[in-house]
Design an enzyme around this catalytic site. Structure first.
Site, mmCIF file in Angstrom:
data_model
loop_
_atom_site.group_PDB
_atom_site.id
_atom_site.type_symbol
_atom_site.label_atom_id
_atom_site.label_comp_id
_atom_site.label_asym_id
_atom_site.label_seq_id
_atom_site.Cartn_x
_atom_site.Cartn_y
_atom_site.Cartn_z
ATOM 1 N N HIS A 1 -1.193 11.812 -2.793
ATOM 2 C CA HIS A 1 -0.905 10.336 -3.436
ATOM 3 C C HIS A 1 -2.147 9.598 -3.578
ATOM 4 C CE1 HIS A 1 -1.563 9.721 0.734
ATOM 5 N NE2 HIS A 1 -1.486 8.633 0.491
ATOM 6 N N ASP B 1 -2.181 8.999 10.220
ATOM 7 C CA ASP B 1 -3.169 8.257 9.134
ATOM 8 C C ASP B 1 -4.086 7.880 9.493
ATOM 9 O OD1 ASP B 1 -2.661 7.100 6.377
ATOM 10 O OD2 ASP B 1 -2.459 5.266 7.307
ATOM 11 N N GLU C 1 -5.164 13.229 8.932
ATOM 12 C CA GLU C 1 -5.816 12.820 7.625
ATOM 13 C C GLU C 1 -7.020 12.075 7.868
ATOM 14 O OE1 GLU C 1 -6.067 9.854 4.267
ATOM 15 O OE2 GLU C 1 -5.420 9.007 6.144
ATOM 16 N N ARG D 1 2.084 13.195 10.250
ATOM 17 C CA ARG D 1 0.634 13.001 9.714
ATOM 18 C C ARG D 1 0.053 11.671 10.183
ATOM 19 N NH1 ARG D 1 -1.117 9.383 5.861
ATOM 20 N NH2 ARG D 1 -2.568 10.227 4.156
ATOM 21 N N ASP E 1 0.891 -1.327 -0.032
ATOM 22 C CA ASP E 1 -0.004 -0.236 0.055
ATOM 23 C C ASP E 1 0.852 1.356 -0.115
ATOM 24 O OD1 ASP E 1 -2.306 1.593 -0.084
ATOM 25 O OD2 ASP E 1 -2.685 1.437 1.947
ATOM 26 N N GLN F 1 -2.877 -5.379 6.165
ATOM 27 C CA GLN F 1 -2.854 -4.176 7.148
ATOM 28 C C GLN F 1 -3.828 -4.354 8.317
ATOM 29 O OE1 GLN F 1 -3.867 -1.608 3.718
ATOM 30 N NE2 GLN F 1 -2.009 -0.028 4.353
ATOM 31 N N ARG G 1 -4.402 4.274 -8.044
ATOM 32 C CA ARG G 1 -3.709 5.462 -7.637
ATOM 33 C C ARG G 1 -2.266 5.561 -8.021
ATOM 34 N NH1 ARG G 1 -4.690 4.559 -1.157
ATOM 35 N NH2 ARG G 1 -4.213 2.618 -1.863
ATOM 36 N N HIS H 1 -2.977 0.986 11.752
ATOM 37 C CA HIS H 1 -2.741 -0.430 11.598
ATOM 38 C C HIS H 1 -1.271 -0.856 11.277
ATOM 39 C CE1 HIS H 1 -3.949 1.928 8.041
ATOM 40 N NE2 HIS H 1 -2.651 1.335 7.687
HETATM 41 C C1 GLC Z 1 -4.230 6.490 4.371
HETATM 42 C C2 GLC Z 1 -3.622 6.675 3.233
HETATM 43 C C3 GLC Z 1 -3.784 5.722 2.070
HETATM 44 C C4 GLC Z 1 -3.687 4.351 2.601
HETATM 45 C C5 GLC Z 1 -4.509 4.470 3.987
HETATM 46 C C6 GLC Z 1 -4.335 3.050 4.588
HETATM 47 O O1 GLC Z 1 -5.419 6.950 3.961
HETATM 48 O O2 GLC Z 1 -3.261 8.115 2.582
HETATM 49 O O3 GLC Z 1 -2.760 5.725 0.968
HETATM 50 O O4 GLC Z 1 -3.932 3.492 1.780
HETATM 51 O O5 GLC Z 1 -4.476 5.281 4.775
HETATM 52 O O6 GLC Z 1 -3.056 3.038 5.348
HETATM 53 C C1 GLC Z 2 -10.750 6.330 2.507
HETATM 54 C C2 GLC Z 2 -10.319 6.829 3.807
HETATM 55 C C3 GLC Z 2 -9.299 7.557 3.550
HETATM 56 C C4 GLC Z 2 -8.073 7.014 2.699
HETATM 57 C C5 GLC Z 2 -8.546 6.679 1.612
HETATM 58 C C6 GLC Z 2 -7.516 6.112 0.853
HETATM 59 O O1 GLC Z 2 -11.246 7.391 1.722
HETATM 60 O O2 GLC Z 2 -11.327 7.526 4.558
HETATM 61 O O3 GLC Z 2 -8.679 7.743 5.143
HETATM 62 O O4 GLC Z 2 -6.930 8.018 2.472
HETATM 63 O O5 GLC Z 2 -9.715 5.903 1.551
HETATM 64 O O6 GLC Z 2 -7.896 5.737 -0.718
#
Ligand code: GLC
Ligand code: GLC
Length: 650
Positions: free
Chosen positions: A404, A298, A340, A296, A153, A266, A529, A196
């Protein structure tokens, strides 16, 4: 449990009286060696312990072993403080004296992947001159920690928070990079992927081996029964990867289910277990001690789970983040958090406060900038800026156009309804538009995690490809290329001037297009992505110096807006008022700071637009100097804006 205020102060004093002698005994050697450090720690502990105790107790006081974990946490913080390098302790003082440092108009963020941008950490170090040329003061290096080979990921499956992914370099290099950054006036930002771990993290390995202590680090179930009950209320985040939120695995020959909000590799941590909080606090402080200034956080929305709820944005998630924040105030005060939360705008703001996350992505502004480009209308955007942009003091938005991740249309259906729009239908339109399937669309995007059950989908694609550059170059002509460039610059102009920290997804400043080669890579082919995660093309970057090249044209546009921001302190802070422009295609706002005022107009249409003399007079625009843009004041004292132009008076 929750404490009454008076009771809290007393209980905090009593608890510390019990805990401190034991921590002092455990850390005797360090204290004797550096009594001054102990004093500093103690002072901050005394000051912040009541807050920490109250938050920690809110989540964990029902546990029979509560006090054991509390004491363990204090000891961890003290150990970490003794490991904190002197230069960072000095930075702590500097930041405490100026806690609003990130609101400066000098701030400018950039994000990149270490390997894709410059191969490894040493490569990133060599790019510092480039970062300075662009004007960056904040660099988010995408997850660079040890992760499984193959699918991981994009690094968001962390196998060790204390090791850099070997091909990228070492933790020692990261710490020295942080120092080089600081010398160059750049703050290092990295992720704390704390919802995670990867299934290869030592905690997960132990859980898989049947170690009960570590099984309790995750949400593991012996049968499908409870998972199925939870799932009745859960949203599917990555439905293309696995349906629901749980994945099967085997312990001692017997099938179990583990909570996996994202990918099956994850594993969601179990924050109902205070040991998980404490261990993660240690990882957090470890990273802070390497010189990371912004973490950040996550996927904040998902860290607490409760049967019968959708397990997103629960009150305990906030309590836990605040508790992490209190830990930082005690043992790494320079550190701040960025949240985030890509969720409903009502929920996004709940993570933002000096006591929780000081800064936060602004997914609403991001989505609505793209919305305005597609619709050529600003009503949703104006409404959002008027009613959802203001934040409490001591905090800031991180405003971005692309990152990203995919673009999700996270505006509120209620807001849309107020403007006579149906949220569901409008999202469908946006998805069609950005997939290039709507008549008149300029975009070349791809669907992400399309869910046939709900009709839901999100959008992948680079800023330039979504703004029309790819289509214009391949199928159209010069005129469309120019319009695409203007779109790219227009939405970036807004994030650069709107207030808060602008964040550039590196590559966008030279108009990087979609990269479809991810389809040939088995580790990426199923995740669109990757179309907007290309390897930096340094030959193209070189062309930025040539003003007649496409790259040079776009880069020069970025630099002009960055100079505008940095040269005018009216762009500091986040004070903003929306201007009703009487023109559905034109966004208008004023920014004020330190007694100064700037007036901004952004034309989202491909044709020229006028601003009436009423607006010109009301905002006394003729008394201001033009700082940016190509407009002309027309004879009738109205203002003529060129297609997709961005004009600033100040
Ligand atoms: C966050 C990241 C995303 C990832 C997800 C799981 O949303 O920005 O790229 O897939 O967390 O960690
Ligand atoms: C979902 C989640 C976000 C994550 C994204 C990854 O929108 O809410 O946290 O960044 O998925 O694509």
């Amino acid at each position: 449990m929750m404490f009454e205020i008076n009771q809290l102060e007393t209980e905090a004093r009593i608890s510390l009286k019990r805990i401190l002698p034991r921590v002092e005994a455990a850390l005797k050697r360090s204290i004797t060696k550096d009594p001054q450090a102990w004093e500093q720690f103690n002072a901050r502990l005394q000051q912040n312990f009541p807050a920490l105790l109250s938050l920690y107790a809110e989540v964990y006081s029902d546990r029979y072993d509560f006090f054991y974990h509390l004491e363990d946490l204090v000891e961890s913080m003290a150990r970490s403080w003794f490991n904190r390098p002197q230069d960072l302790r000095e930075l702590d003082d500097v930041r405490e004296q100026n806690p609003h440092w990130f609101q400066s108009n000098q701030m400018l963020g950039g994000i990149c992947y270490v390997d894709l941008f410059a191969n490894n950490l040493d490569g990133i170090r060599k790019k510092i001159p480039y970062f300075k040329e662009l004007g960056l003061t904040y660099i988010h290096l995408m997850p660079l920690f040890k992760a499984p080979d193959g699918e991981n990921d994009g690094g968001y499956a962390v196998s060790s928070y204390r090791e850099v992914h070997p091909p990228l370099g070492t933790m020692k290099q990261l710490a020295s990079l942080a120092r080089d950054f600081r010398e160059a006036g750049i703050s290092l930002v990295v992720d704390l992927v704390f919802n995670h771990t990867s299934d290869e993290h030592i905690w997960a390995e132990r859980a898989k081996a049947g170690d009960e202590e570590y099984m309790d680090f995750y949400r593991i179930f012996p049968s499908r029964e409870l998972p199925s009950r939870y799932e009745q209320n859960l949203r599917e985040i990555f439905p293309e990867e696995h349906s629901g939120a749980f994945s099967p695995f085997v312990i001692n020959g017997k099938e179990h289910w583990v909570w996996t909000t994202f990918h099956s590799y994850q594993w969601d941590l179990n924050y109902a277990n205070p040991a998980v909080f404490n261990r993660m606090a240690e990882e957090m402080l470890f990273l802070a001690n390497q010189g990371v200034e912004v973490l950040r956080l996550d996927a904040v929305a998902f860290i607490w789970k409760q049967l019968g709820t959708n397990c997103e944005n629960l009150p305990q998630a906030h309590t836990l983040i605040k508790a992490f924040n209190a830990v930082a105030r005690i043992a790494s005060p320079a550190l701040i958090f960025k949240s985030e939360a890509i969720v409903h705008p009502d929920d996004v703001v709940k993570y933002i406060s000096p006591e929780e996350c000081q800064v936060s992505y602004n997914p609403l502004l991001m989505a609505l900038l793209w919305n305005s480009l597609a619709t050529r209308e600003v009503k949703l955007l104006s409404q959002a800026l008027a009613s959802r942009f203001k934040l409490q003091s001591g905090t800031a938005w991180v405003n971005y156009v692309r990152v990203h991740d995919d673009i999700g249309w996270t505006f509120s259906d209620e807001d849309a309804a107020q403007l006579g729009m149906n949220g569901y239908d409008h999202r469908r339109f946006l998805n069609e538009f950005y997939r290039g399937r709507f008549p008149g669309s300029f975009a070349r995007g791809l669907p992400f995690q399309e869910n046939p059950a709900t009709g839901d989908c999100r959008i992948s694609g680079t800023g330039a490809s979504l703004a029309g550059l790819e289509k214009a170059l391949h199928e159209e002509g010069e005129k469309e290329v120019e319009l695409a460039i203007r779109r790219i610059l227009l939405i970036h102009a807004i994030i650069i001037t709107v207030g808060g920290i602008p964040l550039i997804y590196l590559g966008d400043e030279i108009g990087t297009l979609n990269d479809y080669t991810y389809r040939d890579d088995p580790a990426h082919e199923r995740d669109s992505r990757w179309v907007h995660r290309p390897r930096a093309d340094w030959k193209k970057y070189e062309k930025r110096k040539n003003l007649h090249s496409l790259e040079g044209h776009i880069f020069r546009g970025f630099r002009a807006m960055i100079e505008l921001r940095k040269g005018n302190d009216v762009f500091a802070g986040g004070e903003l008022d929306v201007i009703p422009t009487d023109n559905e295609h034109v966004l208008g706002f004023t920014r004020t700071h330190g007694g100064k005022r700037a007036v901004v107009f952004a034309n989202f249409s491909e044709s020229p637009q006028t601003i009436s003399s009423r607006v010109i007079e009301q905002y006394a625009i003729t008394s201001l100097k033009k700082l940016h843009g190509r407009n002309h004041v027309s004879p009738k004292n109205s203002l003529l804006l060129e297609p997709l132009d961005f004009v600033v008076f100040g």
